[in-house]
Scaffold this active site. Sequence first.
Site, PDB file in Angstrom:
ATOM      1  N   LEU A  41      54.652 -15.118  14.768  1.00  0.00           N
ATOM      2  CA  LEU A  41      55.704 -14.150  15.102  1.00  0.00           C
ATOM      3  C   LEU A  41      56.334 -14.504  16.443  1.00  0.00           C
ATOM      4  CD1 LEU A  41      57.143 -11.440  14.470  1.00  0.00           C
ATOM      5  CD2 LEU A  41      55.333 -10.307  15.746  1.00  0.00           C
ATOM      6  N   HIS A  82      47.482 -13.192  25.635  1.00  0.00           N
ATOM      7  CA  HIS A  82      48.498 -13.592  26.600  1.00  0.00           C
ATOM      8  C   HIS A  82      49.278 -12.347  27.021  1.00  0.00           C
ATOM      9  CE1 HIS A  82      52.347 -15.318  27.945  1.00  0.00           C
ATOM     10  NE2 HIS A  82      51.688 -16.436  28.151  1.00  0.00           N
TER      11      HIS A  82
END
Length: 332
Positions: free
Chosen positions: A127, A231
């Site tokens: 994505l 992240h």
Amino acid sequence: MSWLVRAARESDLGALYEMAKLTGGGFTNLPADRAALAAKLARSAEAYASSEEAPGDHLYVLVLENAQTGAVRGTAQLFSGVGRSSPFYSYRLGTLSQISRELGRTFRAEMLTLTTDYEGCSEVGGLFLHPRERAGGLGMLLARSRYLFIAGHRARFAARIIAELRGVIDEGGGSPFWDGLGAKFFGMSFQEADEFNAINGSQVIADLMPRHPVYTAMLPEPARAAIGRPHPGGRAAMRMLEAEGFAHEGYVDLFDGGPTMVAATDALRSIRLAERSVLAGIAPGGARSLIASGRLADFRACWGLSGEGMIDAGAAALLDVAPGDEVIRVAA
């Protein structure tokens, strides 16, 4: 709204390559390599053309397109079954407790164990949304469209589904987790390993990883701190996954230590609440919904207004449907 999600085509290669250059590394499913991306699109075209109505070794690539301009500004991927052509490895974070009666103490050691526990699961991944389009619900449209694709092709996906989130990457593009573990065995920087993995697949490196449990106490502090952390740019994606019903069960990626999320496919919110119906008519008004139509290469999805067998004209135009056609929808 002029945005729709559709099946990717080979002509999308240029747009995907331009987006891949914006990922900042560690984004294995969208490598900044034209040949690797072309191979993905070819594999996806094979999957869309397949008549196999069972979980196989298929990859489906979707893209987000501005229907007014034709610009492709996002992408997402679905894997029908991981580990079917080669082992799918993860690290499982666990604890070993040992008791010393002589010392009157209990010692608990945290360790990473190499596993293939998620072999055979389906996976959502890849994505990516162009930085200029990260508003207006487009990320949610792209992410949730994957689940309506699964709902419309349920037999092609497994009973469980996973999502791997990118792990912590430092300002120099390195991975503290890789530097503390994988680099010790391969003598490769994270950037080198990531590029090799993206272009050639993870099999070679995964096959050579140590088979014995790794005690996390032996790792440098930055590597330990990165285990199971997404992240910073992936925290919103993690929240979206959790809202759908995914959970982190202690499994992490071999390369960057990012969390692997898992759920029962049929329990995912967008699949569980999806309603399939024959379109009765086109009318203004209704509740904001995610609406999809078409099978395989004809799949399309968009935001729209729907209710009582009706959808609004804008959504009908984007989906290219008319009364009598079947749609799948779920509340926004």
